[in-house]
Scaffold this active site. Structure first.
Site, short mmCIF file in Angstrom:
data_model
loop_
_atom_site.label_atom_id
_atom_site.label_comp_id
_atom_site.label_asym_id
_atom_site.label_seq_id
_atom_site.Cartn_x
_atom_site.Cartn_y
_atom_site.Cartn_z
CD GLU A 93 -2.97 0.60 -0.25
OE1 GLU A 93 -3.25 -0.55 -0.62
OE2 GLU A 93 -3.25 1.62 -0.90
C1 LIG Z 1 2.58 -9.67 0.29
C2 LIG Z 1 2.34 -8.57 -0.70
C3 LIG Z 1 1.04 -8.23 -1.04
C4 LIG Z 1 0.80 -7.23 -1.99
N1 LIG Z 1 -0.49 -6.98 -2.40
C5 LIG Z 1 -0.70 -6.16 -3.46
C6 LIG Z 1 -2.00 -6.03 -4.05
O1 LIG Z 1 -2.97 -6.62 -3.58
N2 LIG Z 1 -2.13 -5.25 -5.16
C7 LIG Z 1 -1.08 -4.59 -5.71
O2 LIG Z 1 -1.27 -3.92 -6.71
N3 LIG Z 1 0.17 -4.69 -5.17
C8 LIG Z 1 0.38 -5.45 -4.07
N4 LIG Z 1 1.64 -5.58 -3.55
C9 LIG Z 1 2.73 -4.81 -4.12
C10 LIG Z 1 3.22 -3.71 -3.20
O3 LIG Z 1 2.27 -2.68 -3.10
C11 LIG Z 1 4.59 -3.26 -3.72
O4 LIG Z 1 5.50 -4.31 -3.45
C12 LIG Z 1 5.07 -1.97 -3.09
O5 LIG Z 1 4.26 -0.88 -3.50
C13 LIG Z 1 6.52 -1.65 -3.43
O6 LIG Z 1 6.78 -1.80 -4.79
P1 LIG Z 1 8.04 -2.69 -5.24
O7 LIG Z 1 7.93 -4.00 -4.55
O8 LIG Z 1 8.12 -2.69 -6.70
O9 LIG Z 1 9.28 -1.95 -4.64
P2 LIG Z 1 10.15 -0.74 -5.37
O10 LIG Z 1 9.18 0.23 -5.91
O11 LIG Z 1 11.09 -1.41 -6.28
O12 LIG Z 1 10.88 -0.15 -4.14
C14 LIG Z 1 12.12 -0.66 -3.62
C15 LIG Z 1 12.67 0.35 -2.61
O13 LIG Z 1 12.95 1.59 -3.29
C16 LIG Z 1 12.24 2.65 -2.67
N5 LIG Z 1 11.79 3.58 -3.72
C17 LIG Z 1 11.15 3.29 -4.85
N6 LIG Z 1 10.89 4.42 -5.54
C18 LIG Z 1 11.37 5.45 -4.82
C19 LIG Z 1 11.39 6.86 -4.97
N7 LIG Z 1 10.83 7.46 -6.03
N8 LIG Z 1 11.97 7.60 -4.01
C20 LIG Z 1 12.51 7.02 -2.92
N9 LIG Z 1 12.51 5.69 -2.70
C21 LIG Z 1 11.95 4.91 -3.65
C22 LIG Z 1 11.07 2.00 -1.95
O14 LIG Z 1 10.61 2.78 -0.85
C23 LIG Z 1 11.69 0.68 -1.50
O15 LIG Z 1 12.38 0.86 -0.30
C24 LIG Z 1 1.90 -6.54 -2.57
C25 LIG Z 1 3.20 -6.88 -2.20
C26 LIG Z 1 3.43 -7.88 -1.30
C27 LIG Z 1 4.85 -8.26 -0.99
#
Ligand SMILES: Cc1cc2nc3c(=O)[nH]c(=O)nc-3n(C[C@H](O)[C@H](O)[C@H](O)COP(=O)(O)OP(=O)(O)OC[C@H]3O[C@@H](n4cnc5c(N)ncnc54)[C@H](O)[C@@H]3O)c2cc1C
Length: 591
Positions: free
Chosen positions: A438
């Site tokens: 989220e």
């Molecule tokens: C168990 C689980 C359930 C989930 N359920 C859902 C769901 O129901 N629906 C759905 O759509 N998604 C879902 N997700 C996805 C979840 O919302 C994302 O994993 C989350 O938003 C982070 O995206 P990412 O994993 O690609 O991490 P990234 O975006 O790759 O982030 C990696 C790191 O980089 C940092 N970062 C990224 N961009 C920036 C920036 N611009 N500035 C500073 N820091 C940054 C982040 O804070 C993080 O620390 C789920 C994930 C999990 C693991």
């Protein structure tokens, strides 16, 4: 695993820290205390008696995936159906669609309790509620009539599908395609990952809300549309028909919330899943933002929920486990570990952080209600801005607290905390995800600094700071020795927050990278100042009420503990914000 819903504390936090009573006096709510308490008592019973006993079963059993189908753990289907039949799913949904139209604040307290019972259970309905919210606000009449009654009753569940391998925090990078079919529907093709409750056997149909991009859409977030894609298509009479062209292709093996199936979803093996537009083309992000406040608040409440359960369990264990002696005890005696000052410190820390996080979450919910129910447009707007300001703080602060408190819970258990059978370790594993999904907590901090500080030209945050200062002044004026240094320490925390806010507002214009480097410590500082002040609000209310049930001595003591042990970090955090950017290394420094 036992969980006793802390109804008295929940009601007290709602009424006095989140100012439910004040909102009621202002005509926002017409719920009397008896009804409020009766609803929460019932929710607490279901969470403690039915959901909590399934938490460990869910953790051990997980959600096996076979041939595209997922089997939920033993007992979960009955628990879910009993929960839905009791009307909990539609607590806050409009009466027109079969809901009860109760305030978001009451639902917030219930969401906390479902998640204290089991986080893996609690997260499913959060997504259904978000889908209901999106459809109510943006769906066509036909979509509302077809889907809302069954979503509200809980007969069908919902999902929210944003994430793709290359599009996590950067939602604008998503590639799932939607093409106009020429008959008013769309064909969806692509892949989504990490989809919570994307597939399961709790309900006969699952209503997916999916973000996708039309062929002629502008790039980035301005070119995203929202579609409703049912797992099973409906016949003309509304009965279940053919399977839609969407399936779960695999599930993830996760650190925690094992009973919440996290799926990879594939759309369009056979030409495209049939979808219906929700809202307008290319306005999907606006639709998502409508429900963002509540979905984020729900995840924030998961942090509070797990912190509460971990605290209860740690206190129980500390009373039973005997080790060592208190100073002055006879050589032959042994003390329960709760007698040791360091264990008492840990338990107080757990309780104080949990209650501060709860207060922030409930205050956010009351602001959401005011944003909908205030009589004048100006008051609704101001309340909406208040909710927008507090939401990232609630989400990140409360979920950080969830993990910290769960970790302290393991510590209180000593070696047994590291052994799965106590359940303390499961809390720690489960809590971790709430800091990530989220919108990661880093993204929440950025949202707070870049979008929320500037709201109404800085007036939203300035008004909030004035309210915090008023509480500090009341604590000081009370001149009650039981408060110790509460007034001084909270005053310093609020001053530190004001200093950091002013610095960031200026830095955003001149040196945005420095402002972003300070975002996380700023959010923590905000949570500390707000949470500590709200605990003082509770203590002051308990003193005013002066009846034994208000538990004034303990509430004053807890506010004091928070001020003297947690709020003391405020000046350091403010210095990290205003002076620390230069020592955050450049990417090249990591080799
Ligand atoms: C168990 C689980 C359930 C989930 N359920 C859902 C769901 O129901 N629906 C759905 O759509 N998604 C879902 N997700 C996805 C979840 O919302 C994302 O994993 C989350 O938003 C982070 O995206 P990412 O994993 O690609 O991490 P990234 O975006 O790759 O982030 C990696 C790191 O980089 C940092 N970062 C990224 N961009 C920036 C920036 N611009 N500035 C500073 N820091 C940054 C982040 O804070 C993080 O620390 C789920 C994930 C999990 C693991």
């Amino acid at each position: 695993m036992t969980y006793r819903a802390p109804i008295r504390d929940i009601v007290f936090a709602l009424r006095h820290a989140a100012r439910f009573d004040k909102a009621r006096a202002d005509g926002i709510y017409d719920l009397d205390d008896e009804t409020l308490e009766a609803v929460l008592e019932e929710a607490g019973k279901y969470a403690g008696d039915v959901i909590a006993p399934l938490n460990r079963v869910g953790d051990k059993h997980g959600t096996p995936f076979r041939d595209g189908a997922i089997t939920m753990p033993p007992g979960w289907k009955d628990a879910y159906r009993g929960w839905a039949a009791a009307g909990w799913n539609g607590l806050v949904a409009p009466e027109q669609w079969g809901g009860q139209g109760l305030p978001a604040a009451v639902n917030a307290a219930c969401i906390e309790m479902w998640n204290s019972g089991s986080m893996a259970f609690g997260i499913g309905p959060v997504l259904t509620m978000a889908a209901i919210h999106a459809l109510t606000a943006h769906g066509s009449d036909a979509l509302k009539q077809t889907y809302l009654p069954k979503l509200v009753s809980g007969e069908w569940m919902g999902t929210m599908q944003l994430t793709e391998p290359q599009a996590g925090s950067d939602v604008g990078a998503l590639r799932t395609k939607a093409e106009r079919a020429g008959d008013g529907t769309y064909r969806i093709t692509g892949q989504k990952i990490f989809i919570t409750y994307g597939e399961h056997d709790l309900t006969d149909n699952i209503i997916h809300l999916v973000l996708a991009r039309l062929p002629d859409a502008p790039p980035g977030t301005r070119g995203i549309s929202l579609f409703l894609v049912p797992k099973v298509l409906l016949n003309a009479d509304g009965s279940l028909g053919l399977r839609n062209d969407v399936r779960a292709s695999s599930i993830e093996h996760k650190v925690g919330i094992h009973a919440s199936p996290t799926c990879t979803m594939v759309f369009g093996d056979n030409g495209g899943a049939t979808g219906w537009l929700v809202g307008e083309e290319n306005r999907g992000m606006a639709c998502m933002f409508t429900m963002m406040n509540e979905a984020r608040l729900a995840v924030a409440l998961q942090g509070v929920a797990i912190a509460e359960t971990a605290t209860q369990q740690a206190i129980d264990y500390a009373r039973e486990r005997r080790q060592g002696r208190r100073p002055g005890m006879a050589e032959s005696a042994s003390a329960a570990i709760i007698e040791h000052a360091d264990v008492r410190r840990m338990l107080a820390q757990m309780r104080a952080l949990t209650r501060a996080a709860r207060a922030i979450c409930y205050a956010t919910a009351v602001a959401i209600d005011r944003g909908r129910r205030e009589a004048s447009v100006a008051a609704r707007t101001a309340a909406h801005e208040r909710a927008s300001l507090l939401t990232p703080v609630a989400k990140a602060f409360a979920t950080d607290i969830g993990s910290e408190v769960a970790s302290l819970g393991v510590q209180v258990h000593g070696g047994m905390g590291f052994i799965e059978e106590t359940g303390a370790a499961q809390h720690l594993r489960d809590a971790r995800i709430a800091q990530i999904y989220e919108g990661t907590n880093g993204i929440q901090a950025i949202d707070l600094v870049t979008r929320k500080i500037p709201l109404e030209g800085g007036k939203t945050v300035a008004t909030y700071l004035d309210e915090l200062r008023a509480t500090v002044a009341t604590v000081k004026a009370a001149n009650d020795p039981a408060f110790g240094a509460t007034g001084d320490r909270l005053g310093e925390a609020v001053d530190a927050l004001a200093r950091a806010t002013a610095w960031l507002a200026a830095a955003l214009r001149k040196e945005p990278d420095a402002a972003l480097a300070g975002a996380a410590p700023y959010l923590r500082l905000f949570g500390i100042a707000a949470g500590g002040t709200m605990l003082a609000d509770e203590a002051l209310a308990a003193l005013r009420l002066a009846d034994a049930g208000a538990d004034a001595p303990n509430r004053v003591a807890l506010a004091r503990f928070f001020a003297e042990h947690v709020a003391t970090a405020a000046n350091g955090l403010a210095a990290s914000v205003t002076e620390g950017a230069a020592s955050v290394p450049a990417a090249a420094a990591f080799g």
